[in-house]
Every structure is written in structure tokens, then in C-alpha cells.
Motif scaffolding. Structure first.
Motif, PDB file in Angstrom:
ATOM      1  N   HIS A   1     -37.002  -5.594  33.210  1.00 43.20           N
ATOM      2  CA  HIS A   1     -38.396  -5.275  32.886  1.00 43.20           C
ATOM      3  C   HIS A   1     -38.537  -4.088  31.942  1.00 43.20           C
ATOM      4  CE1 HIS A   1     -39.990  -8.176  35.670  1.00 43.20           C
ATOM      5  NE2 HIS A   1     -39.229  -7.701  36.627  1.00 43.20           N
ATOM      6  N   LEU A   2     -37.417  -3.483  31.599  1.00 42.80           N
ATOM      7  CA  LEU A   2     -37.466  -2.294  30.745  1.00 42.80           C
ATOM      8  C   LEU A   2     -38.143  -2.591  29.400  1.00 42.80           C
ATOM      9  CD1 LEU A   2     -36.526   0.717  30.569  1.00 42.80           C
ATOM     10  CD2 LEU A   2     -34.449  -0.109  29.490  1.00 42.80           C
ATOM     11  N   SER A   3     -37.743  -3.703  28.790  1.00 40.32           N
ATOM     12  CA  SER A   3     -38.283  -4.032  27.471  1.00 40.32           C
ATOM     13  C   SER A   3     -39.756  -4.400  27.511  1.00 40.32           C
ATOM     14  CB  SER A   3     -37.515  -5.209  26.860  1.00 40.32           C
ATOM     15  OG  SER A   3     -36.155  -4.892  26.779  1.00 40.32           O
ATOM     16  N   ASN A   4     -40.256  -4.750  28.693  1.00 45.06           N
ATOM     17  CA  ASN A   4     -41.667  -5.135  28.805  1.00 45.06           C
ATOM     18  C   ASN A   4     -42.575  -3.948  29.076  1.00 45.06           C
ATOM     19  OD1 ASN A   4     -41.741  -7.914  28.383  1.00 45.06           O
ATOM     20  ND2 ASN A   4     -40.879  -8.298  30.407  1.00 45.06           N
ATOM     21  N   THR A   5     -41.967  -2.851  29.462  1.00 48.20           N
ATOM     22  CA  THR A   5     -42.750  -1.686  29.868  1.00 48.20           C
ATOM     23  C   THR A   5     -43.732  -1.213  28.780  1.00 48.20           C
ATOM     24  OG1 THR A   5     -40.932  -1.093  31.322  1.00 48.20           O
ATOM     25  CG2 THR A   5     -42.573   0.608  30.901  1.00 48.20           C
TER      26      THR A   5
ATOM     27  N   THR B   1     -45.055  -0.256  18.035  1.00 50.34           N
ATOM     28  CA  THR B   1     -45.845  -1.457  18.322  1.00 50.34           C
ATOM     29  C   THR B   1     -45.652  -2.547  17.262  1.00 50.34           C
ATOM     30  OG1 THR B   1     -47.725  -0.437  17.228  1.00 50.34           O
ATOM     31  CG2 THR B   1     -47.655  -0.297  19.624  1.00 50.34           C
ATOM     32  N   ALA B   2     -45.057  -2.177  16.140  1.00 51.79           N
ATOM     33  CA  ALA B   2     -44.809  -3.181  15.102  1.00 51.79           C
ATOM     34  C   ALA B   2     -43.975  -4.341  15.631  1.00 51.79           C
ATOM     35  CB  ALA B   2     -44.104  -2.524  13.925  1.00 51.79           C
ATOM     36  N   SER B   3     -43.150  -4.070  16.637  1.00 58.00           N
ATOM     37  CA  SER B   3     -42.291  -5.136  17.147  1.00 58.00           C
ATOM     38  C   SER B   3     -42.947  -5.910  18.291  1.00 58.00           C
ATOM     39  CB  SER B   3     -40.955  -4.547  17.608  1.00 58.00           C
ATOM     40  OG  SER B   3     -41.169  -3.585  18.609  1.00 58.00           O
ATOM     41  N   ILE B   4     -44.220  -5.617  18.549  1.00 57.46           N
ATOM     42  CA  ILE B   4     -44.909  -6.315  19.641  1.00 57.46           C
ATOM     43  C   ILE B   4     -46.056  -7.145  19.076  1.00 57.46           C
ATOM     44  CG2 ILE B   4     -46.145  -6.034  21.814  1.00 57.46           C
ATOM     45  CD1 ILE B   4     -44.826  -3.304  22.111  1.00 57.46           C
ATOM     46  N   GLU B   5     -46.090  -8.415  19.420  1.00 57.40           N
ATOM     47  CA  GLU B   5     -47.189  -9.251  18.929  1.00 57.40           C
ATOM     48  C   GLU B   5     -48.378  -9.170  19.881  1.00 57.40           C
ATOM     49  OE1 GLU B   5     -46.655 -13.452  18.810  1.00 57.40           O
ATOM     50  OE2 GLU B   5     -45.976 -13.593  20.881  1.00 57.40           O
ATOM     51  N   ASP B   6     -49.497  -9.689  19.434  1.00 60.03           N
ATOM     52  CA  ASP B   6     -50.682  -9.730  20.291  1.00 60.03           C
ATOM     53  C   ASP B   6     -50.423 -10.702  21.437  1.00 60.03           C
ATOM     54  OD1 ASP B   6     -51.876  -7.995  18.577  1.00 60.03           O
ATOM     55  OD2 ASP B   6     -53.212  -9.467  17.646  1.00 60.03           O
ATOM     56  N   PHE B   7     -49.956 -10.177  22.542  1.00 58.40           N
ATOM     57  CA  PHE B   7     -49.560 -11.063  23.645  1.00 58.40           C
ATOM     58  C   PHE B   7     -50.762 -11.553  24.434  1.00 58.40           C
ATOM     59  CE2 PHE B   7     -49.934  -7.695  26.858  1.00 58.40           C
ATOM     60  CZ  PHE B   7     -49.732  -6.548  26.101  1.00 58.40           C
TER      61      PHE B   7
ATOM     62  N   GLU C   1     -51.834  -1.148  15.726  1.00 54.50           N
ATOM     63  CA  GLU C   1     -50.791  -1.231  14.708  1.00 54.50           C
ATOM     64  C   GLU C   1     -50.034   0.072  14.532  1.00 54.50           C
ATOM     65  OE1 GLU C   1     -51.586  -3.520  10.956  1.00 54.50           O
ATOM     66  OE2 GLU C   1     -53.379  -4.064  12.105  1.00 54.50           O
ATOM     67  N   ASN C   2     -48.731  -0.092  14.353  1.00 59.93           N
ATOM     68  CA  ASN C   2     -47.885   1.040  13.986  1.00 59.93           C
ATOM     69  C   ASN C   2     -48.090   2.292  14.839  1.00 59.93           C
ATOM     70  OD1 ASN C   2     -45.839   2.058  12.573  1.00 59.93           O
ATOM     71  ND2 ASN C   2     -46.778   1.776  10.559  1.00 59.93           N
ATOM     72  N   LYS C   3     -48.046   2.060  16.121  1.00 58.31           N
ATOM     73  CA  LYS C   3     -48.181   3.169  17.045  1.00 58.31           C
ATOM     74  C   LYS C   3     -46.862   3.315  17.794  1.00 58.31           C
ATOM     75  CE  LYS C   3     -51.250   4.427  20.556  1.00 58.31           C
ATOM     76  NZ  LYS C   3     -52.177   3.922  21.575  1.00 58.31           N
ATOM     77  N   THR C   4     -46.501   4.534  18.079  1.00 63.68           N
ATOM     78  CA  THR C   4     -45.256   4.742  18.819  1.00 63.68           C
ATOM     79  C   THR C   4     -45.559   4.881  20.301  1.00 63.68           C
ATOM     80  OG1 THR C   4     -44.280   5.849  16.934  1.00 63.68           O
ATOM     81  CG2 THR C   4     -43.256   6.234  19.056  1.00 63.68           C
ATOM     82  N   ILE C   5     -44.828   4.103  21.089  1.00 64.30           N
ATOM     83  CA  ILE C   5     -44.994   4.214  22.539  1.00 64.30           C
ATOM     84  C   ILE C   5     -43.771   4.929  23.095  1.00 64.30           C
ATOM     85  CG2 ILE C   5     -45.290   2.971  24.704  1.00 64.30           C
ATOM     86  CD1 ILE C   5     -46.308   0.624  22.955  1.00 64.30           C
ATOM     87  N   ASN C   6     -44.052   5.902  23.931  1.00 67.32           N
ATOM     88  CA  ASN C   6     -43.016   6.753  24.481  1.00 67.32           C
ATOM     89  C   ASN C   6     -43.082   6.766  25.988  1.00 67.32           C
ATOM     90  OD1 ASN C   6     -41.012   8.596  23.542  1.00 67.32           O
ATOM     91  ND2 ASN C   6     -42.517   9.121  21.953  1.00 67.32           N
TER      92      ASN C   6
ATOM     93  N   TYR D   1     -32.952   5.434  32.544  1.00 71.89           N
ATOM     94  CA  TYR D   1     -32.557   5.223  31.154  1.00 71.89           C
ATOM     95  C   TYR D   1     -33.018   6.321  30.192  1.00 71.89           C
ATOM     96  CZ  TYR D   1     -30.775   0.748  32.591  1.00 71.89           C
ATOM     97  OH  TYR D   1     -30.039  -0.229  33.210  1.00 71.89           O
ATOM     98  N   GLY D   2     -33.778   7.266  30.693  1.00 67.51           N
ATOM     99  CA  GLY D   2     -34.172   8.384  29.847  1.00 67.51           C
ATOM    100  C   GLY D   2     -35.325   8.047  28.921  1.00 67.51           C
ATOM    101  N   ASP D   3     -35.396   8.744  27.808  1.00 64.77           N
ATOM    102  CA  ASP D   3     -36.516   8.553  26.890  1.00 64.77           C
ATOM    103  C   ASP D   3     -36.407   7.229  26.147  1.00 64.77           C
ATOM    104  OD1 ASP D   3     -38.066  10.962  27.178  1.00 64.77           O
ATOM    105  OD2 ASP D   3     -36.292  11.998  26.402  1.00 64.77           O
ATOM    106  N   ILE D   4     -37.481   6.470  26.183  1.00 67.17           N
ATOM    107  CA  ILE D   4     -37.511   5.200  25.470  1.00 67.17           C
ATOM    108  C   ILE D   4     -38.668   5.260  24.466  1.00 67.17           C
ATOM    109  CG2 ILE D   4     -37.748   2.700  25.680  1.00 67.17           C
ATOM    110  CD1 ILE D   4     -35.404   3.502  27.295  1.00 67.17           C
ATOM    111  N   THR D   5     -38.351   4.896  23.257  1.00 65.69           N
ATOM    112  CA  THR D   5     -39.361   4.906  22.198  1.00 65.69           C
ATOM    113  C   THR D   5     -39.402   3.536  21.536  1.00 65.69           C
ATOM    114  OG1 THR D   5     -38.775   7.200  21.767  1.00 65.69           O
ATOM    115  CG2 THR D   5     -40.106   6.077  20.098  1.00 65.69           C
TER     116      THR D   5
END
Length: 496
Positions: A221-225, A182-188, A164-169, A175-179
Motif C-alpha cells: 500500500h506504500l505506493s498508494n499512500t 502528482t505528475a505520475s498520478i492520473e485522475d483516479f 497538477e505538478n504538486k509534490t506529496i511528502n 521506509y522514511g521520507d517518501i516524495t
RNA sequence: GGCGCAUUCGUCUAGUGGCCCAGGACAUGGCCCUCUCACGGCUAAAACAGGGGUUCAAGUCCCCUAUGCGCUACCA
């Protein structure tokens, strides 16, 4: 990133749901290029975990296209290697093993919810304009509940427990730095109820286990990374470098699809494109070397191409430019190779049309083509176009209605001209050389006080059934005296 | 809806604060070459999505809007 590094391992991972299309070919090529540059290994992996869309025969189709493009792989279904098997359907045990480990470590859990109900819930939420995320109902199950469910044979999936509430970098080469939080990711789901893994899970497991160092793939696939990084982290796997390539769009700005016509590599082969031209064009989508250069041989690309200078904007596929590049490569190809390619093209054509009525020996096809090449090299943009320019040298022409009536309303006296041409050609002494043919024919123009283009037009229709032909004198020379005179005679008969 | 990404001629792109009243290539028009068609040469038309800032100076930096794309699945 560009120095030689033998440890570099990249992969191309198509799913066998269709032929190799232009977009995947680009991805495969850039992976291959990167390896060619760094001296690493190129791995082919088949991602066949979707039974519903799987088509076994396309695996062969895809490898054949890759081979034709010259994109050979070091490890893969046909090459083996120490990290195999290279088909995901053969690795289900591995995925399960790792998933159970996650469950043990409380990083994943069994889910007995029915897919239908979940789907319904999701659709309702979306209809209300709300966000849907799985509610973790099955996370609350006691070990006894789970045991009972499993023993009673209730189907289950395995879900990844997203922290929960973790930042993935992560840093993407393009595309450079992507941040992402995890709040926007469900238990897939990582393992489906049919036992097969889902993409985001299997791709991470395999890339890690196969020691992939650089992941180069499409922007879709960027959004899935981030999900995949979550998996890497859960196992403490090394996270590879990511490079996402901007999408290739159709000319209408929509994502490339079957509706955009010929997009499979196979189709381009059929249409007479050459591999260097396709590769050159593909490299140019989203990348440039400098202000001016557009032509790059494959070896130049190995030297000059840089993933880091790819731009982010999706590119529309421009068929015209590909055509031009293809024409360029044909014009600049050495004649002996062009001869082989054209001979093959013509043989296939004759075979497909079942043509046996030849006016010229097909036995000396290649010798003839060698002579024809200088006449047509600059006139074709694809190998296929050569058929119209070569076949009249061999196949009996049948005059079109247009040819038959071509001179009806023109002022020129075609029969008269042709009779003179017949005579003039018949009088060419010695060998039937273009130079002598030209001399004799130009004489007619002088004698009649008629521009030579008029004369040439008449001859073209008569010997070629068209007002457009390769250069006239050379064409007549290659056609030979006998055949040329025969055609002229026949045409005179038609219009007299 | 949420998250992410993008936006220079019709198309692919150059451009990383002054060299840009924006350069190249394909496509298009004109001219030249020429036996037709090509090839080649010359030439023309054609773009910084819109609005606010920052700065002596903005295509280039920041913000907003618009538009497009991707992901958001027991697809990959």
C-alpha cells in the motif's frame, strides 16, 4: 510515539475475499500490539466494496482466526462503536455525500467514458511502451452536457481531480521520507459506475472519519499512500502516521499465495500450532530485539516491540523456524494447559476416525494424558504430532508388515527374548512401576550378555509396532501389565 | 514503459565509519548424553550482489549497474 496515548486509534481492514492468511495476521497483530502498548483502540473494518470478489462467509472465518490469535478489537462489526458502521458496504451513502462535496468544490468530476474503451486505450499505450494517463476528456464537459447525460441515464463514475505538478511528502515509520510528484498520478476514480467507492478513496474517508491516528499495513500500500493523502488534503482531514510493513514472501521468493501450501491461520490451527508460537514467529519477520533473543512471549512483545525498528527488506516465510518455535512453546508449556490441548486433539482424532475399539478406557483419557505428557513433551513440535505418540496407549495396534518381518534377517532371537520379557514383567511385584520394570528387564540383558538396546528394540516392536517409541519403561508402566503382556504375546504368536 | 522500495550465511537477522579476517537463531554435518526417537550440550561448514568513488579507515556514506518486489485498474 511509544508513550501511553489513549487517543491512539488503529485499524485492521481486511477485504472478505478469503481466509485470514499469515501476512494479514501479521498486520493485524502489529496493529493490536501497538494498541496494547499505547492503550489506544483497535478497530476492525471490513472492506467489502468489490462485489465480484466478495465472499460473505469469509468475514466469519477472518474474525474467528483473529479471535483464536487473541487479537480482540474494540470497535468493529461485532463490537459496534460510535464511528460505525464498520462495513464499507454499509457506508456507501457517506462516500457519495463526500464525493458530491468534492464535485461542488471542483475537486472531482463526473466521467462518462466507457470502461471498455478506456481499457483498450490503456492497453494500446502500454503495448507501445508509452505511459498512459486518463486524458481528462470528461473534465471539459459543460454543466448542461453533464445534466443531459445524467438525465438520460448514462452510467458515470466520479474521478478525483489530481492537482497538477504538486509534490506529496510523507514520512513512513519504516521506509522514511517518501516524495512523489502528482505528475505520475492520473485522475483516479473514487466512485465507480455501480455506486461503490474504490479502495484509495474509501480507505481515506473511513480512516479520517473513524479518527484513525496510525495506519499500519502492508508495503503493497506504500505506493498508494500519496493518492490517499490527496483525498485527506481535499477535505482538510488530518493525515495519520503511516507505517508500512515489508512483505512476507513464500520460500520461493514470490509473494505469499495459495500455492505455497498451508498459509491460512485456520490451517495452522489444524496442524497443531499454538497461538503464542505463531505470534512470536510473526513478530520476528522483519524485526529483532537484540543479537540473541528469539523467544518472546506476547507480553514481552508488548513491552519490547517497536515499529520503528522494523526493517525494510521483505522476508521469506521459513516454516522450519515456525516449527521449531512451536516445539519450544510446547516443551515449555505448563502441563495442565498442554493436557487440555492434547485431550482435545485426541478426542477429535478418535471421533474423526470413528474409533471405538479401544484397549484402554477413554474415560480416563485426561488422567492418562497427564501421565503421558512428560514422555512426549520434548518429542513433539506440533500438537498434531502427539497423535502418533498418544494413540497407541489407547488404540489396539495392528502390526505392520514391516514389524512382522522386522527380525527375519537379524541375529537376535526375538521370540526367546520376548518370552523372557514376558516372564520378567509378569514377575514385577507390587505396583507396576517403571523402576522395577527397568530392573527386571535389564537383568535379561545381563543374563543373555546382550546390549540392552537390542532387547529394547525387540520390546518396542512388540508393544508399540515401531522401533521408535516414548521412553520404554514409562511406556510399559502406563500401558499396564495386562496390556503389555497381551501385546507381547500377540507378537510372539506372529513371529513364531 | 513510468513511479516507489529494497539487496549481510540456504532462511530470519545483528551491525548506524575503526570493537567485524562479520555475531546470534532455524535448517544442515560431526561429536557427547542415551533403551529408540527427541530434548540438551559442544563443534563444523556457511554471507556483506557487482563496479566505481568519499575517507587514514566502508557491510556501514555517495553514484552507477544488476537483480527482486510493489504500485501504475470502475481489485484491495
Amino acid at each position: 510515539m511509544n508513550e501511553k496515548n489513549k487517543d491512539v486509534r488503529v485499524r485492521f481492514a481486511p477485504s472478505p475475499t478469503g481466509y485470514l492468511h499469515i501476512g494479514s495476521a501479521r498486520t493485524a497483530f502489529l496493529n493490536w500490539l501497538y494498541v496494547a502498548k499505547t492503550g489506544g483502540k483497535f478497530i476492525l473494518r471490513i472492506e467489502d466494496t468489490d462485489i465480484a470478489r466478495h465472499q460473505e462467509e469469509t468475514i466469519n472465518l477472518i474474525s474467528e482466526s483473529l479471535k483464536w490469535l487473541g487479537l480482540n478489537w474494540d470497535e468493529g462489526p461485532e463490537a459496534s462503536g460510535e464511528y460505525g458502521p464498520y462495513r464499507q458496504s454499509l457506508r456507501t451513502g457517506i462516500y457519495r455525500k463526500y464525493a458530491l462535496r468534492l464535485i461542488q468544490e471542483k475537486k472531482a468530476y463526473y466521467c462518462f467514458c466507457s470502461p471498455e474503451k478506456l481499457k483498450e486505450k490503456r492497453e494500446n499505450k502500454i503495448k507501445e511502451g508509452k505511459i498512459y494517463k486518463y486524458n481528462r476528456k470528461c473534465l471539459e464537459l459543460t454543466p448542461e452536457n453533464i445534466q443531459d447525460n445524467i438525465e438520460s441515464g448514462k452510467p458515470y463514475a466520479i474521478r478525483f481531480l489530481v492537482p497538477e505538478n504538486k509534490t506529496i511528502n510523507f514520512k513512513d515509520t519504516v521506509y522514511g521520507d517518501i516524495t512523489v510528484n502528482t505528475a505520475s498520478i492520473e485522475d483516479f476514480i473514487i466512485i465507480r459506475s455501480n455506486g461503490l467507492p474504490t479502495y484509495n478513496y474509501s480507505v481515506a474517508i473511513d480512516d479520517a472519519l473513524m479518527k484513525i491516528t496510525h495506519v499500519i499495513r502492508g508495503e503493497d500500500h506504500l505506493s498508494n499512500t500519496p493518492k490517499q493523502i490527496l483525498i485527506y488534503n481535499a477535505f482538510n482531514f488530518n493525515v495519520p502516521d503511516f507505517t508500512h510493513l515489508p512483505m512476507i514472501l513464500g520460500q520461493d521468493g514470490q509473494k505469499l499465495s495459495k500455492r505455497h501450501g498451508s498459509i491460512s491461520i485456520e490451517k495452522y490451527i489444524e496442524e497443531g500450532f499454538v497461538r503464542e508460537a505463531i505470534l512470536n514467529y510473526l513478530a520476528l519477520l522483519g524485526w529483532s530485539y537484540d543479537e540473541k533473543t528469539t523467544i518472546f512471549s506476547t507480553s514481552e512483545l508488548i513491552k519490547k516491540f517497536e515499529l520503528s525498528s522494523i526493517n525494510k527488506k521483505p522476508a521469506k516465510f521459513d516454516f522450519n523456524k515456525l516449527l521449531w518455535i512451536n516445539g519450544y512453546y510446547i516443551r515449555n508449556m505448563d502441563n495442565s494447559r498442554l493436557k487440555q490441548l492434547l485431550a482435545k486433539q485426541i478426542r477429535n482424532y478418535l471421533a474423526s476416525k470413528n474409533i471405538i475399539d479401544l484397549e484402554n478406557g477413554v474415560k480416563q483419557l485426561e488422567q492418562k494424558i497427564e501421565k503421558i505428557i512428560p514422555l512426549i513433551k520434548e518429542r513433539i513440535k506440533t500438537l498434531k504430532e502427539s497423535i502418533n505418540l498418544i494413540s497407541p496407549f489407547f488404540i489396539k495396534i495392528s502390526y505392520s508388515d514391516e514389524s512382522k518381518t522386522y527380525f527375519k534377517n537379524k541375529k537376535v532371537n526375538a521370540p526367546d527374548i520376548l518370552n523372557r520379557v514376558y516372564k520378567a514383567l509378569n514377575e514385577v511385584s507390587g505396583k507396576f512401576h517403571a523402576k522395577d520394570i527397568e530392573k527386571n528387564l535389564r537383568l535379561i540383558s545381563e543374563r543373555l550378555n546382550l546390549s540392552f538396546r537390542k532387547i529394547a528394540e525387540v520390546i518396542r516392536i512388540a508393544i508399540w509396532n515401531s522401533a521408535i517409541s516414548p521412553p520404554l519403561f514409562e511406556t510399559i508402566e502406563i500401558l499396564g501389565k495386562e496390556l503389555t503382556l497381551k501385546r507381547i504375546n500377540e507378537y510372539i504368536g506372529i513371529i513364531s
